[in-house]
Write a protein that holds these residues in place. Structure first.
Motif, PDB file in Angstrom:
ATOM      1  N   ARG A 290       0.842  -1.192   0.000  1.00  0.00           N
ATOM      2  CA  ARG A 290       0.000   0.000   0.000  1.00  0.00           C
ATOM      3  C   ARG A 290       0.877   1.240   0.000  1.00  0.00           C
ATOM      4  N   THR A 291       0.300   2.303  -0.516  1.00  0.00           N
ATOM      5  CA  THR A 291       0.953   3.609  -0.494  1.00  0.00           C
ATOM      6  C   THR A 291       0.417   4.394   0.695  1.00  0.00           C
ATOM      7  N   VAL A 292       0.897   5.612   0.862  1.00  0.00           N
ATOM      8  CA  VAL A 292       0.400   6.468   1.943  1.00  0.00           C
ATOM      9  C   VAL A 292      -1.108   6.675   1.787  1.00  0.00           C
ATOM     10  N   ALA A 293      -1.559   6.918   0.569  1.00  0.00           N
ATOM     11  CA  ALA A 293      -2.998   7.136   0.336  1.00  0.00           C
ATOM     12  C   ALA A 293      -3.802   5.893   0.683  1.00  0.00           C
ATOM     13  N   LYS A 294      -3.314   4.729   0.301  1.00  0.00           N
ATOM     14  CA  LYS A 294      -4.033   3.490   0.609  1.00  0.00           C
ATOM     15  C   LYS A 294      -4.085   3.251   2.119  1.00  0.00           C
ATOM     16  N   LEU A 295      -3.066   3.686   2.819  1.00  0.00           N
ATOM     17  CA  LEU A 295      -3.082   3.601   4.281  1.00  0.00           C
ATOM     18  C   LEU A 295      -4.210   4.475   4.836  1.00  0.00           C
ATOM     19  N   ILE A 296      -4.348   5.678   4.309  1.00  0.00           N
ATOM     20  CA  ILE A 296      -5.379   6.621   4.761  1.00  0.00           C
ATOM     21  C   ILE A 296      -6.781   6.125   4.404  1.00  0.00           C
ATOM     22  N   THR A 297      -6.949   5.580   3.200  1.00  0.00           N
ATOM     23  CA  THR A 297      -8.280   5.124   2.762  1.00  0.00           C
ATOM     24  C   THR A 297      -8.572   3.680   3.166  1.00  0.00           C
ATOM     25  N   LYS A 298      -7.633   3.069   3.890  1.00  0.00           N
ATOM     26  CA  LYS A 298      -7.797   1.701   4.394  1.00  0.00           C
ATOM     27  C   LYS A 298      -8.012   0.690   3.260  1.00  0.00           C
ATOM     28  N   THR A 299      -7.181   0.828   2.221  1.00  0.00           N
ATOM     29  CA  THR A 299      -7.203  -0.121   1.113  1.00  0.00           C
ATOM     30  C   THR A 299      -5.816  -0.742   0.982  1.00  0.00           C
ATOM     31  N   ILE A 300      -5.746  -1.850   0.235  1.00  0.00           N
ATOM     32  CA  ILE A 300      -4.491  -2.584   0.107  1.00  0.00           C
ATOM     33  C   ILE A 300      -4.448  -3.270  -1.260  1.00  0.00           C
ATOM     34  N   VAL A 301      -3.242  -3.495  -1.774  1.00  0.00           N
ATOM     35  CA  VAL A 301      -3.047  -4.182  -3.051  1.00  0.00           C
ATOM     36  C   VAL A 301      -2.831  -5.664  -2.763  1.00  0.00           C
ATOM     37  N   VAL A 302      -3.588  -6.513  -3.465  1.00  0.00           N
ATOM     38  CA  VAL A 302      -3.454  -7.955  -3.285  1.00  0.00           C
ATOM     39  C   VAL A 302      -3.448  -8.662  -4.635  1.00  0.00           C
ATOM     40  N   ASN A 303      -3.044  -9.909  -4.601  1.00  0.00           N
ATOM     41  CA  ASN A 303      -3.063 -10.811  -5.734  1.00  0.00           C
ATOM     42  C   ASN A 303      -4.489 -11.355  -5.905  1.00  0.00           C
ATOM     43  N   TYR A 304      -4.781 -12.026  -6.995  1.00  0.00           N
ATOM     44  CA  TYR A 304      -6.113 -12.574  -7.260  1.00  0.00           C
ATOM     45  C   TYR A 304      -6.597 -13.541  -6.183  1.00  0.00           C
ATOM     46  N   ASP A 305      -5.647 -14.187  -5.499  1.00  0.00           N
ATOM     47  CA  ASP A 305      -6.033 -15.152  -4.463  1.00  0.00           C
ATOM     48  C   ASP A 305      -5.909 -14.572  -3.049  1.00  0.00           C
ATOM     49  N   GLY A 306      -5.692 -13.267  -2.961  1.00  0.00           N
ATOM     50  CA  GLY A 306      -5.596 -12.613  -1.671  1.00  0.00           C
ATOM     51  C   GLY A 306      -4.204 -12.580  -1.076  1.00  0.00           C
ATOM     52  N   SER A 307      -3.244 -13.155  -1.771  1.00  0.00           N
ATOM     53  CA  SER A 307      -1.869 -13.128  -1.267  1.00  0.00           C
ATOM     54  C   SER A 307      -1.192 -11.810  -1.641  1.00  0.00           C
ATOM     55  N   LYS A 308      -0.016 -11.609  -1.085  1.00  0.00           N
ATOM     56  CA  LYS A 308       0.758 -10.406  -1.388  1.00  0.00           C
ATOM     57  C   LYS A 308       1.284 -10.516  -2.822  1.00  0.00           C
ATOM     58  N   PRO A 309       1.149  -9.454  -3.616  1.00  0.00           N
ATOM     59  CA  PRO A 309       1.658  -9.502  -4.997  1.00  0.00           C
ATOM     60  C   PRO A 309       3.178  -9.695  -5.023  1.00  0.00           C
ATOM     61  N   THR A 310       3.649 -10.332  -6.082  1.00  0.00           N
ATOM     62  CA  THR A 310       5.085 -10.554  -6.243  1.00  0.00           C
ATOM     63  C   THR A 310       5.769  -9.252  -6.672  1.00  0.00           C
ATOM     64  N   ILE A 311       7.073  -9.229  -6.569  1.00  0.00           N
ATOM     65  CA  ILE A 311       7.834  -8.054  -7.014  1.00  0.00           C
ATOM     66  C   ILE A 311       7.596  -7.813  -8.501  1.00  0.00           C
ATOM     67  N   LYS A 312       7.533  -8.886  -9.280  1.00  0.00           N
ATOM     68  CA  LYS A 312       7.281  -8.746 -10.730  1.00  0.00           C
ATOM     69  C   LYS A 312       5.923  -8.090 -10.972  1.00  0.00           C
ATOM     70  N   MET A 313       4.909  -8.502 -10.231  1.00  0.00           N
ATOM     71  CA  MET A 313       3.566  -7.917 -10.385  1.00  0.00           C
ATOM     72  C   MET A 313       3.585  -6.429 -10.035  1.00  0.00           C
ATOM     73  N   ILE A 314       4.271  -6.070  -8.968  1.00  0.00           N
ATOM     74  CA  ILE A 314       4.349  -4.665  -8.561  1.00  0.00           C
ATOM     75  C   ILE A 314       5.159  -3.872  -9.585  1.00  0.00           C
ATOM     76  N   PHE A 315       6.203  -4.478 -10.142  1.00  0.00           N
ATOM     77  CA  PHE A 315       6.997  -3.803 -11.175  1.00  0.00           C
ATOM     78  C   PHE A 315       6.122  -3.501 -12.393  1.00  0.00           C
ATOM     79  N   ILE A 316       5.341  -4.487 -12.848  1.00  0.00           N
ATOM     80  CA  ILE A 316       4.425  -4.288 -13.980  1.00  0.00           C
ATOM     81  C   ILE A 316       3.372  -3.248 -13.611  1.00  0.00           C
TER      82      ILE A 316
END
Length: 159
Positions: free
Chosen positions: A86-112
């Motif tokens: 999450r970014t600072v904004a996502k922290l404030i809005t209480k949102t988070i980035v996840v993978n399709y199965d709810g896991s943490k995205p890989t570095i490659k996914m975040i790079f893309i």
């Protein structure tokens, strides 16, 4: 018995207003970072009597400013989402980035995901009925409401 895995559903998606607020807050934060980093470089360079570096920063050309700004933007999104999902904004809005199965995205996914933000007019990709931008689709990631996501994932795991 069928082995099912957790999946992100539409009900977990961050709303369009949350996504817009994320964009505004992150833009402001990135702007502050750009100014702060430039000022810090000048102050440190002057303290070290490196007036060549100091004057270069103060007299940067438009292409250099654009490159520097894009570098800060890339590093901000990439590093915050790799380490915190999450970014600072996502922290404030209480949102988070996840993978399709709810896991943490890989570095490659975040790079893309981060590179996809540089697609011209990418911000317009939110105008559809589903609040997913091109940087979400291309990286196969989702921005979800953290509290609902954690509740649903816990319920799934306890079932």
């Amino acid at each position: 018995m069928e082995n099912q895995s957790f999946k992100i559903t539409d009900s977990l998606f961050a709303s369009q207003s949350q996504r817009l607020l994320n964009a505004i807050i992150d833009s402001l934060f990135i702007y502050i970072l750009i100014l702060s980093a430039g000022t810090t470089i000048v102050l440190v360079a002057e303290a070290m009597n490196n007036f060549i570096l100091s004057s270069w920063v103060e007299e940067m050309s438009i292409p250099e400013i654009v490159f520097y700004s894009l570098l800060i933007l890339f590093l901000y999104y990439f590093l915050t989402e790799v380490y915190f999902s999450r970014t600072v904004a996502k922290l404030i809005t209480k949102t988070i980035v996840v993978n399709y199965d709810g896991s943490k995205p890989t570095i490659k996914m975040i790079f893309i995901r981060t590179l996809s933000r540089f697609i011209p007019l990418e911000g317009l990709s939110y105008l559809g009925s589903v609040p997913r931008g091109w940087h979400d689709v291309l990286s196969r990631t989702y921005v979800v409401q953290k509290k609902e996501f954690l509740k649903n994932k816990a319920s799934f795991q306890n079932a």
